[in-house]
Design a protein around this motif. Structure first.
Motif, PDB file in Angstrom:
ATOM      1  N   ASN A 135       0.826  -1.208   0.000  1.00  0.00           N
ATOM      2  CA  ASN A 135       0.000   0.000   0.000  1.00  0.00           C
ATOM      3  C   ASN A 135       0.860   1.256   0.000  1.00  0.00           C
ATOM      4  OD1 ASN A 135      -2.863  -1.154   0.670  1.00  0.00           O
ATOM      5  ND2 ASN A 135      -1.473  -2.139   2.097  1.00  0.00           N
ATOM      6  N   ILE A 136       0.370   2.277  -0.693  1.00  0.00           N
ATOM      7  CA  ILE A 136       0.988   3.601  -0.664  1.00  0.00           C
ATOM      8  C   ILE A 136      -0.042   4.586  -0.127  1.00  0.00           C
ATOM      9  CG2 ILE A 136       1.955   5.502  -2.027  1.00  0.00           C
ATOM     10  CD1 ILE A 136       2.969   3.359  -4.022  1.00  0.00           C
ATOM     11  N   ILE A 137       0.377   5.397   0.832  1.00  0.00           N
ATOM     12  CA  ILE A 137      -0.487   6.453   1.371  1.00  0.00           C
ATOM     13  C   ILE A 137       0.224   7.787   1.148  1.00  0.00           C
ATOM     14  CG2 ILE A 137      -1.670   7.370   3.403  1.00  0.00           C
ATOM     15  CD1 ILE A 137      -1.474   4.509   4.613  1.00  0.00           C
ATOM     16  N   ASN A 138      -0.374   8.636   0.333  1.00  0.00           N
ATOM     17  CA  ASN A 138       0.171   9.963   0.081  1.00  0.00           C
ATOM     18  C   ASN A 138      -0.710  11.019   0.743  1.00  0.00           C
ATOM     19  OD1 ASN A 138       2.300   8.904  -1.435  1.00  0.00           O
ATOM     20  ND2 ASN A 138       1.152   8.997  -3.342  1.00  0.00           N
ATOM     21  N   PHE A 139      -0.238  12.262   0.736  1.00  0.00           N
ATOM     22  CA  PHE A 139      -0.962  13.310   1.470  1.00  0.00           C
ATOM     23  C   PHE A 139      -1.350  14.492   0.601  1.00  0.00           C
ATOM     24  CE2 PHE A 139      -0.200  10.863   5.091  1.00  0.00           C
ATOM     25  CZ  PHE A 139      -1.039  11.344   6.087  1.00  0.00           C
ATOM     26  N   ALA A 140      -2.616  14.860   0.723  1.00  0.00           N
ATOM     27  CA  ALA A 140      -3.159  16.049   0.068  1.00  0.00           C
ATOM     28  C   ALA A 140      -3.479  17.096   1.121  1.00  0.00           C
ATOM     29  CB  ALA A 140      -4.402  15.675  -0.728  1.00  0.00           C
ATOM     30  N   SER A 141      -4.127  18.165   0.683  1.00  0.00           N
ATOM     31  CA  SER A 141      -4.470  19.242   1.620  1.00  0.00           C
ATOM     32  C   SER A 141      -5.693  20.004   1.133  1.00  0.00           C
ATOM     33  CB  SER A 141      -3.300  20.222   1.743  1.00  0.00           C
ATOM     34  OG  SER A 141      -3.678  21.374   2.471  1.00  0.00           O
ATOM     35  N   GLY A 142      -6.469  20.480   2.096  1.00  0.00           N
ATOM     36  CA  GLY A 142      -7.577  21.371   1.761  1.00  0.00           C
ATOM     37  C   GLY A 142      -7.106  22.619   1.040  1.00  0.00           C
ATOM     38  N   ALA A 143      -5.830  22.985   1.231  1.00  0.00           N
ATOM     39  CA  ALA A 143      -5.279  24.149   0.543  1.00  0.00           C
ATOM     40  C   ALA A 143      -5.359  23.981  -0.965  1.00  0.00           C
ATOM     41  CB  ALA A 143      -3.826  24.364   0.967  1.00  0.00           C
ATOM     42  N   GLY A 144      -5.117  22.756  -1.435  1.00  0.00           N
ATOM     43  CA  GLY A 144      -5.207  22.476  -2.860  1.00  0.00           C
ATOM     44  C   GLY A 144      -6.628  22.235  -3.318  1.00  0.00           C
ATOM     45  N   LEU A 145      -7.399  21.552  -2.498  1.00  0.00           N
ATOM     46  CA  LEU A 145      -8.768  21.214  -2.873  1.00  0.00           C
ATOM     47  C   LEU A 145      -9.661  22.448  -2.945  1.00  0.00           C
ATOM     48  CD1 LEU A 145      -8.899  18.049  -0.663  1.00  0.00           C
ATOM     49  CD2 LEU A 145      -9.420  18.045  -3.100  1.00  0.00           C
ATOM     50  N   GLU A 146      -9.388  23.436  -2.080  1.00  0.00           N
ATOM     51  CA  GLU A 146     -10.229  24.636  -2.044  1.00  0.00           C
ATOM     52  C   GLU A 146      -9.520  25.898  -2.514  1.00  0.00           C
ATOM     53  OE1 GLU A 146     -12.158  24.856   1.876  1.00  0.00           O
ATOM     54  OE2 GLU A 146     -13.851  23.916   0.847  1.00  0.00           O
ATOM     55  N   GLY A 147      -8.203  25.793  -2.778  1.00  0.00           N
ATOM     56  CA  GLY A 147      -7.482  26.955  -3.278  1.00  0.00           C
ATOM     57  C   GLY A 147      -7.301  28.056  -2.265  1.00  0.00           C
ATOM     58  N   HIS A 148      -6.813  27.695  -1.083  1.00  0.00           N
ATOM     59  CA  HIS A 148      -6.654  28.691  -0.017  1.00  0.00           C
ATOM     60  C   HIS A 148      -5.660  29.789  -0.404  1.00  0.00           C
ATOM     61  CE1 HIS A 148      -7.939  25.475   3.178  1.00  0.00           C
ATOM     62  NE2 HIS A 148      -8.935  25.870   2.416  1.00  0.00           N
ATOM     63  N   ALA A 149      -6.026  31.019  -0.136  1.00  0.00           N
ATOM     64  CA  ALA A 149      -5.153  32.159  -0.410  1.00  0.00           C
ATOM     65  C   ALA A 149      -3.836  32.021   0.351  1.00  0.00           C
ATOM     66  CB  ALA A 149      -5.851  33.456  -0.008  1.00  0.00           C
ATOM     67  N   THR A 150      -2.777  32.470  -0.251  1.00  0.00           N
ATOM     68  CA  THR A 150      -1.384  32.451   0.242  1.00  0.00           C
ATOM     69  C   THR A 150      -0.795  31.036   0.296  1.00  0.00           C
ATOM     70  OG1 THR A 150      -1.733  32.244   2.661  1.00  0.00           O
ATOM     71  CG2 THR A 150      -1.893  34.469   1.709  1.00  0.00           C
ATOM     72  N   GLN A 151      -1.512  30.039  -0.246  1.00  0.00           N
ATOM     73  CA  GLN A 151      -1.023  28.654  -0.198  1.00  0.00           C
ATOM     74  C   GLN A 151      -0.741  28.117  -1.601  1.00  0.00           C
ATOM     75  OE1 GLN A 151      -0.454  26.786   2.465  1.00  0.00           O
ATOM     76  NE2 GLN A 151      -1.516  27.729   4.163  1.00  0.00           N
ATOM     77  N   GLY A 152      -0.472  29.014  -2.546  1.00  0.00           N
ATOM     78  CA  GLY A 152      -0.358  28.602  -3.944  1.00  0.00           C
ATOM     79  C   GLY A 152       0.693  27.543  -4.228  1.00  0.00           C
ATOM     80  N   VAL A 153       1.920  27.742  -3.732  1.00  0.00           N
ATOM     81  CA  VAL A 153       2.980  26.791  -4.062  1.00  0.00           C
ATOM     82  C   VAL A 153       2.767  25.456  -3.335  1.00  0.00           C
ATOM     83  CG1 VAL A 153       4.675  28.552  -4.666  1.00  0.00           C
ATOM     84  CG2 VAL A 153       4.552  27.763  -2.307  1.00  0.00           C
ATOM     85  N   TYR A 154       2.206  25.528  -2.143  1.00  0.00           N
ATOM     86  CA  TYR A 154       1.879  24.316  -1.379  1.00  0.00           C
ATOM     87  C   TYR A 154       0.745  23.561  -2.064  1.00  0.00           C
ATOM     88  CZ  TYR A 154       0.431  21.544   2.752  1.00  0.00           C
ATOM     89  OH  TYR A 154       0.109  20.532   3.618  1.00  0.00           O
ATOM     90  N   ALA A 155      -0.300  24.297  -2.438  1.00  0.00           N
ATOM     91  CA  ALA A 155      -1.448  23.693  -3.108  1.00  0.00           C
ATOM     92  C   ALA A 155      -1.037  23.033  -4.418  1.00  0.00           C
ATOM     93  CB  ALA A 155      -2.516  24.756  -3.364  1.00  0.00           C
ATOM     94  N   ALA A 156      -0.152  23.678  -5.154  1.00  0.00           N
ATOM     95  CA  ALA A 156       0.290  23.137  -6.442  1.00  0.00           C
ATOM     96  C   ALA A 156       0.989  21.795  -6.264  1.00  0.00           C
ATOM     97  CB  ALA A 156       1.223  24.133  -7.133  1.00  0.00           C
TER      98      ALA A 156
END
Length: 251
Positions: A135-156
Motif C-alpha cells: 500500500n501507498i499512502i500519500n498526502f493532500a491538503s484542503g489548501a489544494g482542494l479549495e485553493g486557499h489564499a497564500t497557499q499557492g505553491v503548497y497547493a500546487a
C-alpha cells in the motif's frame, strides 16, 4: 495479533506531527516502522518511543531534497527487514505567500520536499510493493482542494501528488498495490502554536468544523492510516480520504 502485524512501513516526516501520530498508531497494531526525517534529535527521540511499542522500529536520517539518493532509504529498509509493505509519503515543507510574491525558490522548496520525494520514493518502492501487494499512502491538503489564499505553491505540489497518486492507482492496480491519499485536518504542533498566537481566529475556524474539533494526530489521522495500510482497505484505491472532521465534503 494487530491489524498490521509484522508489516514493514516507511513514513517520511515521521519524527513529529502527523507523521509521529501515524507511526505510533501503526506500531501499536504490530507494524515495524521506519521513520524518515531530517531532524536527528527529534528522530531519535521518536525512535525510542516507537521501540517501546515495536522494538524493531528504526529512525533513518535523510534530506528528502537529496533526490538522487532517495532510493537509499528504501534499500536500507529492505536490506534490514527483507521486505516493504507500506510507503507513507507525509513530509512536506512550504512557505506561505501570494502567487504574485511566489519565487522559484518557494516552488523548489514545496516541490522538492513534497512532490519529488513522493514521486521518487514511489518508484523506488515499486519492485518491493509488487512482492507484498503493498500500500501507498500519500498526502493532500484542503489548501489544494479549495485553493486557499497564500497557499499557492503548497497547493500546487499537493495537487500534483494527488494527480500522480491516481495515475499510480490505475497503473499499479494490476500488481495488487493500493494507492490512496489522506487530506487531514489535525491538531499538530503548528496548529497548537497558531491557537495560542491567534486564539479568536483558531476558535472561528474550529467552529466551522462539523465535528467541532481538530483531529488527533494518532487517534484520528493515525487510525485512518492504519485502515489504509491494512487488509480492510484492499478494495479501495485512487481515493482522496478526507480526515478533516467534515470540513470539506467531496462530491
Amino acid at each position: 495479533m494487530g491489524r498490521l502485524e509484522e508489516k514493514v512501513v516507511i513514513i517520511t516526516g515521521g519524527a513529529g506531527g502527523i507523521g509521529s501520530g501515524m507511526a505510533k498508531a501503526m506500531a501499536k497494531e504490530g507494524a515495524i516502522v521506519a521513520i524518515v526525517d531530517l531532524n536527528e534529535e527529534t528522530g531519535k527521540k521518536t525512535e525510542a518511543e516507537l521501540q517501546t511499542i515495536s522494538p524493531k522500529s528504526m529512525f533513518i536520517q535523510a534530506n528528502l531534497m537529496d533526490h538522487k539518493n532517495l532510493g537509499d532509504i528504501v534499500k536500507t529498509v529492505v536490506d534490514k527487514y527483507g521486505k516493504l509493505d507500506v510507503l507513507v509519503n507525509n513530509a512536506h515543507a512550504s512557505k506561505q505567500m501570494t502567487l504574485e510574491d511566489a519565487t522559484q525558490a518557494d516552488l523548489d522548496l514545496s516541490f522538492g520536499t513534497g512532490f519529488y520525494p513522493t514521486f521518487y520514493l514511489m518508484k523506488a518502492a515499486l519492485p518491493y510493493l509488487k512482492e507484498t501487494k503493498g500500500n501507498i499512502i500519500n498526502f493532500a491538503s484542503g489548501a489544494g482542494l479549495e485553493g486557499h489564499a497564500t497557499q499557492g505553491v503548497y497547493a500546487a505540489a499537493k495537487e500534483a501528488i494527488r494527480g500522480i497518486s491516481r495515475v499510480a492507482a490505475n497503473e499499479w492496480g494490476q500488481f495488487g498495490i493500493n494507492v490512496n491519499i489522506i487530506s487531514p485536518l489535525a491538531n499538530t504542533p503548528g496548529v497548537e502554536a497558531w491557537s495560542k498566537a491567534q486564539p479568536e481566529y483558531y476558535e472561528a475556524v474550529k467552529a466551522k468544523i462539523p465535528l467541532g474539533r481538530f483531529g488527533d494526530i494518532e487517534q484520528d489521522i493515525g487510525r485512518a492510516a492504519v485502515f489504509l495500510a491494512s487488509e480492510d482497505s484492499q478494495y479501495i484505491t485512487g481515493q482522496t480520504i478526507m480526515v478533516d472532521g467534515g470540513s470539506i465534503m467531496l462530491h
